[in-house]
Design an enzyme around this catalytic site. Structure first.
Site, PDB file in Angstrom:
ATOM      1  N   ASP A   1       0.816  -1.211   0.000  1.00 12.20           N
ATOM      2  CA  ASP A   1       0.000   0.000   0.000  1.00 12.20           C
ATOM      3  C   ASP A   1       0.850   1.260   0.000  1.00 12.20           C
ATOM      4  O   ASP A   1       2.066   1.201   0.193  1.00 12.20           O
ATOM      5  CB  ASP A   1      -0.966  -0.009   1.195  1.00 12.20           C
TER       6      ASP A   1
ATOM      7  N   HIS B   1      -7.385  -4.865  10.057  1.00 16.50           N
ATOM      8  CA  HIS B   1      -7.121  -4.620   8.627  1.00 16.50           C
ATOM      9  C   HIS B   1      -5.837  -5.302   8.175  1.00 16.50           C
ATOM     10  O   HIS B   1      -4.942  -5.576   8.971  1.00 16.50           O
ATOM     11  CB  HIS B   1      -7.153  -3.117   8.295  1.00 16.50           C
TER      12      HIS B   1
ATOM     13  N   GLU C   1      -9.758  -2.016   5.159  1.00 14.77           N
ATOM     14  CA  GLU C   1     -10.395  -1.742   6.443  1.00 14.77           C
ATOM     15  C   GLU C   1     -11.644  -2.613   6.611  1.00 14.77           C
ATOM     16  O   GLU C   1     -12.177  -3.135   5.622  1.00 14.77           O
ATOM     17  CB  GLU C   1     -10.799  -0.258   6.490  1.00 14.77           C
TER      18      GLU C   1
ATOM     19  N   ASN D   1      -7.689  -2.928  14.163  1.00 12.25           N
ATOM     20  CA  ASN D   1      -9.075  -3.225  13.773  1.00 12.25           C
ATOM     21  C   ASN D   1      -9.166  -4.432  12.832  1.00 12.25           C
ATOM     22  O   ASN D   1     -10.202  -4.659  12.226  1.00 12.25           O
ATOM     23  CB  ASN D   1      -9.707  -1.982  13.130  1.00 12.25           C
TER      24      ASN D   1
END
Ligand code: PGA
Length: 244
Positions: free
Chosen positions: A67, A138, A143, A136
């Site tokens: 990313d 991800h 996400e 979380n």
């Protein structure tokens, strides 16, 4: 999923580096999928040490990162292009022309993402994909959502990710709000996945990933369906997984 227990961050880093190093020794021209963030830094440092000793050679290795922030130039110190050179590539004998990170400087999201997908597919996808996991759940910047993503795409970062990443910026307002990320499907094409996790903050995400339902509300849970996925996690990250 195979869960490898590490004592602490240093042990997790050495174990992850050992697996990556074995991959490079077995297939010197392998394709590595690489990750940024605090988690892989120790593994990169270990690999640099082994390179310096002559134990591992990156001359023929190609890399594809997961990313990049949208809108950052390659030489911006907050960009993942910069991170990879600073923490890894500048210290080993990799050919920089074989290293790839999504092009955040191209603000035409559709063009940047399509070009990255084309390159990763043409290369034949990673032999080994290294991942961190977000608090979380991800992976990359995929996400929690109501569906699993496919190819490289532009995402709006969640408040929890912006908050988690703000520690690396002077000010939370400086954290880019969007990023380009390899999709979950692309990540799943890797022939082997190594996901590393350290610290108590990751404990719930690690539990959800390994023992929860497979659901896009915890993107990492899809890794339960991968045929060759190794979780390298330290005691704190595994503290909610007594069965592991
Ligand atoms: P971290 O990030 O390694 O900085 O904890 C992991 C991730 O967000 O994927």
């Amino acid at each position: 999923m195979k869960i490898i227990h590490a004592k602490d961050y240093a042990d997790m880093s050495r174990k992850a580096a050992n697996i990556i190093s074995a991959q490079v020794i077995l297939k010197p021209d392998c394709i590595l999928g690489l990750a940024t963030g605090s988690t892989p830094i120790g593994a990169y440092q270990q690999l640099i040490k082994w390179y310096e000793k002559g134990d591992v050679d990156f001359a023929q290795v190609s890399t594809y990162n997961l990313d990049e922030y949208r809108g950052l130039l390659h030489d911006d110190p907050q960009s993942y292009h910069f991170f990879m050179r600073d923490n890894f590539f500048n210290h080993i004998n990799i050919d920089l022309s074989r290293t790839h990170v999504p092009d955040g400087s191209t603000t035409d999201a559709a063009a940047a993402c399509a070009e990255y997908d084309r390159m990763v597919a043409a290369a034949g996808y990673p032999d080994l994909q290294l991942l961190g996991i977000g608090n979380n759940g991800h992976i990359g910047f995929n996400e929690p959502d109501d569906h699993f993503s496919a190819g490289t795409h532009c995402v709006d970062l969640t408040e929890s990710t912006i908050e988690a990443n703000s520690r690396l910026f002077d000010n939370i307002d400086d954290v880019p709000r969007q990023a380009y990320t390899m999709g979950v499907q692309t990540i799943m094409y890797a022939r082997m996945i190594v996901i590393a996790a350290s610290g108590e903050k990751k404990a719930q995400a690690v539990r959800d990933m390994c023992f929860g339902p497979v659901t896009p509300s915890c993107p990492a849970s899809i890794l339960q369906l991968h045929t060759n996925c190794v979780v390298v996690a330290d005691e704190a990250a595994l503290s909610l997984c007594p069965e592991a």
